[in-house]
Scaffold this motif. Structure first.
Motif, PDB file in Angstrom:
ATOM      1  N   ALA A  47       0.862  -1.189   0.000  1.00  0.00           N
ATOM      2  CA  ALA A  47       0.000   0.000   0.000  1.00  0.00           C
ATOM      3  C   ALA A  47       0.898   1.240   0.000  1.00  0.00           C
ATOM      4  CB  ALA A  47      -0.902  -0.009   1.228  1.00  0.00           C
ATOM      5  N   ASN A  48       1.294   1.658  -1.201  1.00  0.00           N
ATOM      6  CA  ASN A  48       2.118   2.854  -1.329  1.00  0.00           C
ATOM      7  C   ASN A  48       1.292   4.110  -1.013  1.00  0.00           C
ATOM      8  OD1 ASN A  48       4.591   4.219  -2.117  1.00  0.00           O
ATOM      9  ND2 ASN A  48       3.465   4.889  -3.930  1.00  0.00           N
ATOM     10  N   THR A  49       0.000   4.046  -1.332  1.00  0.00           N
ATOM     11  CA  THR A  49      -0.969   5.065  -0.894  1.00  0.00           C
ATOM     12  C   THR A  49      -2.192   4.331  -0.358  1.00  0.00           C
ATOM     13  OG1 THR A  49      -1.979   5.213  -3.087  1.00  0.00           O
ATOM     14  CG2 THR A  49      -0.208   6.755  -2.621  1.00  0.00           C
ATOM     15  N   ASP A  50      -3.147   5.080   0.191  1.00  0.00           N
ATOM     16  CA  ASP A  50      -4.330   4.482   0.821  1.00  0.00           C
ATOM     17  C   ASP A  50      -5.105   3.608  -0.160  1.00  0.00           C
ATOM     18  OD1 ASP A  50      -3.927   5.825   3.252  1.00  0.00           O
ATOM     19  OD2 ASP A  50      -5.064   7.579   2.578  1.00  0.00           O
ATOM     20  N   LEU A  51      -5.510   2.431   0.296  1.00  0.00           N
ATOM     21  CA  LEU A  51      -6.446   1.616  -0.471  1.00  0.00           C
ATOM     22  C   LEU A  51      -7.851   2.183  -0.319  1.00  0.00           C
ATOM     23  CD1 LEU A  51      -4.012  -0.382  -0.303  1.00  0.00           C
ATOM     24  CD2 LEU A  51      -5.706  -2.216  -0.271  1.00  0.00           C
ATOM     25  N   SER A  52      -8.724   1.827  -1.241  1.00  0.00           N
ATOM     26  CA  SER A  52     -10.127   2.229  -1.109  1.00  0.00           C
ATOM     27  C   SER A  52     -10.722   1.609   0.152  1.00  0.00           C
ATOM     28  CB  SER A  52     -10.931   1.777  -2.333  1.00  0.00           C
ATOM     29  OG  SER A  52     -10.907   0.368  -2.440  1.00  0.00           O
ATOM     30  N   VAL A  53     -11.692   2.306   0.720  1.00  0.00           N
ATOM     31  CA  VAL A  53     -12.445   1.756   1.852  1.00  0.00           C
ATOM     32  C   VAL A  53     -13.419   0.742   1.278  1.00  0.00           C
ATOM     33  CG1 VAL A  53     -13.976   2.302   3.766  1.00  0.00           C
ATOM     34  CG2 VAL A  53     -12.180   3.926   3.100  1.00  0.00           C
ATOM     35  N   GLN A  54     -13.408  -0.483   1.840  1.00  0.00           N
ATOM     36  CA  GLN A  54     -14.134  -1.570   1.195  1.00  0.00           C
ATOM     37  C   GLN A  54     -14.684  -2.557   2.207  1.00  0.00           C
ATOM     38  OE1 GLN A  54     -10.504  -4.367  -0.215  1.00  0.00           O
ATOM     39  NE2 GLN A  54     -10.439  -2.294  -1.069  1.00  0.00           N
ATOM     40  N   VAL A  55     -15.488  -3.468   1.692  1.00  0.00           N
ATOM     41  CA  VAL A  55     -16.069  -4.531   2.510  1.00  0.00           C
ATOM     42  C   VAL A  55     -16.277  -5.737   1.595  1.00  0.00           C
ATOM     43  CG1 VAL A  55     -18.475  -3.776   2.121  1.00  0.00           C
ATOM     44  CG2 VAL A  55     -17.889  -5.023   4.222  1.00  0.00           C
ATOM     45  N   HIS A  56     -16.247  -6.933   2.191  1.00  0.00           N
ATOM     46  CA  HIS A  56     -16.424  -8.155   1.402  1.00  0.00           C
ATOM     47  C   HIS A  56     -17.644  -8.931   1.884  1.00  0.00           C
ATOM     48  CE1 HIS A  56     -12.449  -7.309  -0.052  1.00  0.00           C
ATOM     49  NE2 HIS A  56     -11.898  -7.521   1.116  1.00  0.00           N
ATOM     50  N   PRO A  57     -18.291  -9.663   0.961  1.00  0.00           N
ATOM     51  CA  PRO A  57     -19.450 -10.477   1.352  1.00  0.00           C
ATOM     52  C   PRO A  57     -19.034 -11.799   1.992  1.00  0.00           C
ATOM     53  CG  PRO A  57     -19.004 -10.767  -0.980  1.00  0.00           C
ATOM     54  CD  PRO A  57     -18.001  -9.750  -0.481  1.00  0.00           C
ATOM     55  N   ASP A  77     -13.427   5.952  -2.252  1.00  0.00           N
ATOM     56  CA  ASP A  77     -12.109   5.859  -2.890  1.00  0.00           C
ATOM     57  C   ASP A  77     -11.420   7.222  -2.984  1.00  0.00           C
ATOM     58  OD1 ASP A  77     -10.057   4.275  -4.020  1.00  0.00           O
ATOM     59  OD2 ASP A  77     -10.652   4.902  -6.028  1.00  0.00           O
ATOM     60  N   TYR A  78     -11.726   8.115  -2.031  1.00  0.00           N
ATOM     61  CA  TYR A  78     -11.042   9.413  -1.956  1.00  0.00           C
ATOM     62  C   TYR A  78     -11.200  10.227  -3.237  1.00  0.00           C
ATOM     63  CZ  TYR A  78      -8.999   6.816   1.915  1.00  0.00           C
ATOM     64  OH  TYR A  78      -8.841   6.052   3.039  1.00  0.00           O
ATOM     65  N   ASP A  79     -12.264   9.909  -4.024  1.00  0.00           N
ATOM     66  CA  ASP A  79     -12.531  10.604  -5.304  1.00  0.00           C
ATOM     67  C   ASP A  79     -11.332  10.562  -6.253  1.00  0.00           C
ATOM     68  OD1 ASP A  79     -15.118  11.310  -4.365  1.00  0.00           O
ATOM     69  OD2 ASP A  79     -14.237  12.981  -3.253  1.00  0.00           O
ATOM     70  N   ARG A  80     -10.551   9.482  -6.148  1.00  0.00           N
ATOM     71  CA  ARG A  80      -9.382   9.330  -7.023  1.00  0.00           C
ATOM     72  C   ARG A  80      -9.808   9.061  -8.457  1.00  0.00           C
ATOM     73  NH1 ARG A  80      -5.564   5.475  -3.409  1.00  0.00           N
ATOM     74  NH2 ARG A  80      -7.511   4.364  -3.196  1.00  0.00           N
ATOM     75  N   LYS A  81      -8.914   9.409  -9.371  1.00  0.00           N
ATOM     76  CA  LYS A  81      -9.149   9.091 -10.781  1.00  0.00           C
ATOM     77  C   LYS A  81      -8.088   8.085 -11.250  1.00  0.00           C
ATOM     78  CE  LYS A  81     -11.676  13.175 -12.238  1.00  0.00           C
ATOM     79  NZ  LYS A  81     -12.156  13.469 -10.901  1.00  0.00           N
ATOM     80  N   ASP A  82      -8.495   7.187 -12.133  1.00  0.00           N
ATOM     81  CA  ASP A  82      -7.538   6.211 -12.670  1.00  0.00           C
ATOM     82  C   ASP A  82      -6.710   6.856 -13.787  1.00  0.00           C
ATOM     83  OD1 ASP A  82      -9.068   6.249 -14.987  1.00  0.00           O
ATOM     84  OD2 ASP A  82     -10.068   4.334 -14.576  1.00  0.00           O
ATOM     85  N   ALA A  83      -5.883   6.045 -14.454  1.00  0.00           N
ATOM     86  CA  ALA A  83      -4.984   6.561 -15.493  1.00  0.00           C
ATOM     87  C   ALA A  83      -5.743   7.236 -16.632  1.00  0.00           C
ATOM     88  CB  ALA A  83      -4.118   5.422 -16.023  1.00  0.00           C
ATOM     89  N   ASP A  84      -7.003   6.828 -16.836  1.00  0.00           N
ATOM     90  CA  ASP A  84      -7.815   7.409 -17.917  1.00  0.00           C
ATOM     91  C   ASP A  84      -8.662   8.589 -17.443  1.00  0.00           C
ATOM     92  OD1 ASP A  84      -6.869   5.411 -19.644  1.00  0.00           O
ATOM     93  OD2 ASP A  84      -8.404   4.021 -18.927  1.00  0.00           O
ATOM     94  N   GLY A  85      -8.454   8.999 -16.175  1.00  0.00           N
ATOM     95  CA  GLY A  85      -9.204  10.150 -15.676  1.00  0.00           C
ATOM     96  C   GLY A  85     -10.596   9.832 -15.161  1.00  0.00           C
TER      97      GLY A  85
END
Length: 315
Positions: free
Chosen positions: A88-98, A195-203
Motif C-alpha cells: 500500500a504505497n498510498t491508501d487503499l479504497s475503503v471496502q467490505v467483502h461479502p 475511494d477518496y474521489d481518485r481518478k484512474d490513469a484514464d481520468g
C-alpha cells in the motif's frame, strides 16, 4: 519424490501500488505501481505456476483438479485459500467483502472473503481503517450519503508484527506506507465504499458498490475476538494467530533446527525474512526470504534449519 511445491509470484498493478515488492523482497516487478503479489493462488484472476519438480509449469488450478491426492482428496470444488503480499504505497479504497452465502447468490458462486493481515513493515505513523462508528444501518447510510468519512471510519495505528483478522462484513482499508501479508479465502470480490474521489490513469473515478456494501456490512462494528497462542519448542517459536472454519494462520520464528509434523491435509508457507534449509526425507532444499511453497499431503513431516520468519496457513 516427496517435495515442496515452490510457486512463481503473480504480480498485479494497482492504482495504490508502489515498489516495495522489489525493494523489500527483491522481486522483479512489472511496474512502479505493483500493488499485489498473488503468492499462492488458484484463483482464475491470477493463478500461480509451480517452479520445480514433476509439476513445473502447471498452475495450482490444474494441480487441484488433476492431482487431488496432493491435497488429501478434498471436497472443496476450488482451492480455498489465497496468500498475497500487498504494497500500500498510498491508501487503499475503503471496502467490505461479502460472506459465502451472499457471494454465492450475487457473485456467480464466488466464495465470500474473510481475510487477515500480518503487518510485515510500515511507516512510523501508518494506520489502517478497521470498522466504523455507525450504530444502525440508517446512521451508516446517512453518513455515507453525507460524505462524513472522518466521523464514520474507525482508524487504528499499526506497527510491524501485528495481526488483524478481517471477517466478511468488516469495513476496512490499508493506509499509506504499509506492507502486508494477507491470508484470505480464494475470492476476488470487493465492494468499494469510498475511494477518496481518485481518478484512474484514464481520468475516471473508480466504481463504487454502495448498495451491495450496505447489504453486507456488519452494523454496528465489533472487533473480532482473537485468542493468540504462543508455543516455544526446540528451535522455534510458533504463534497461532487464528484458527477457524476458513483457515488457520501461524507465524514460525525459527532460530536453529525445528521439526514439524503435518496438522492439516496441506500447508502453505511464506518466508518473510532470513534463510534456512528445508529437509524432507533427508533431502535438503534451501529456502529464503520471498519464497512461497506448499507442503503437499504426502509430506507428513519436515524440518527447517536456519533463521527465518514465516507466515504459514492451512485450510
Amino acid at each position: 519424490m516427496k517435495e515442496a511445491l515452490f510457486l512463481n509470484p503473480v504480480f498485479q498493478d494497482r492504482i495504490w501500488g508502489g515498489t516495495q515488492l522489489h525493494d523489500y523482497f527483491g522481486y522483479n516487478i512489472p511496474s512502479d505501481k505493483t500493488g499485489e503479489d498473488w503468492a499462492i493462488s488458484a484463483h482464475p484472476n491470477g493463478p500461480s505456476t509451480v517452479k520445480n519438480g514433476e509439476f513445473a509449469g502447471k498452475t495450482l488450478i490444474e494441480l487441484w483438479s488433476e492431482h487431488p491426492e496432493l491435497f488429501g482428496n478434498p471436497k472443496d470444488p476450488v482451492f480455498p485459500l489465497l496468500t498475497k503480499i500487498l504494497d500500500a504505497n498510498t491508501d487503499l479504497s475503503v471496502q467490505v467483502h461479502p460472506d459465502d452465502a451472499y457471494a454465492k447468490v450475487h457473485e456467480n458462486g464466488e466464495l465470500g472473503k474473510t481475510e487477515c493481515w500480518y503487518i510485515i513493515d510500515c511507516e512510523k505513523d501508518a494506520e489502517l481503517i478497521y470498522g466504523h462508528h455507525a450504530q444502525s444501518k440508517e446512521e451508516f447510510i446517512k453518513m455515507v450519503e453525507n460524505g462524513e468519512w472522518d466521523k464514520l471510519l474507525r482508524k487504528v495505528k499499526i506497527a510491524p508484527g501485528e495481526f488483524y483478522y478481517v471477517p466478511s462484513g468488516t469495513i476496512h482499508a490499508l493506509g499509506t506506507g504499509t506492507l502486508v501479508l494477507e491470508t484470505q479465502q480464494s475470492s476476488d470480490t470487493t465492494y468499494r465504499v469510498y475511494d477518496y474521489d481518485r481518478k484512474d490513469a484514464d481520468g475516471n473515478t473508480r466504481e463504487l458498490h454502495l448498495e451491495k456494501a450496505i447489504d453486507v456490512t456488519t452494523i454496528p462494528h465489533h472487533d473480532a475476538k482473537l485468542d493468540i497462542q504462543v508455543e516455544k519448542r526446540d528451535g522455534a517459536t510458533v504463534t497461532t494467530f487464528v484458527s477457524n472454519d476458513f483457515f488457520s494462520v501461524y507465524k514460525w520464528d525459527i532460530d536453529g533446527n525445528a521439526a514439524f509434523k503435518a496438522t492439516a491435509p496441506y500447508t502453505l508457507v511464506s518466508i518473510l525474512d532470513g534463510n534456512a534449509t528445508l529437509y524432507i526425507d533427508q533431502v535438503a532444499t534451501p529456502v529464503q526470504k520471498g519464497d512461497h511453497f506448499i507442503l503437499p499431503n504426502e509430506v507428513q513431516s519436515w524440518s527447517l534449519d536456519g533463521t527465518i520468519t514465516a507466515i504459514v496457513s492451512t485450510p
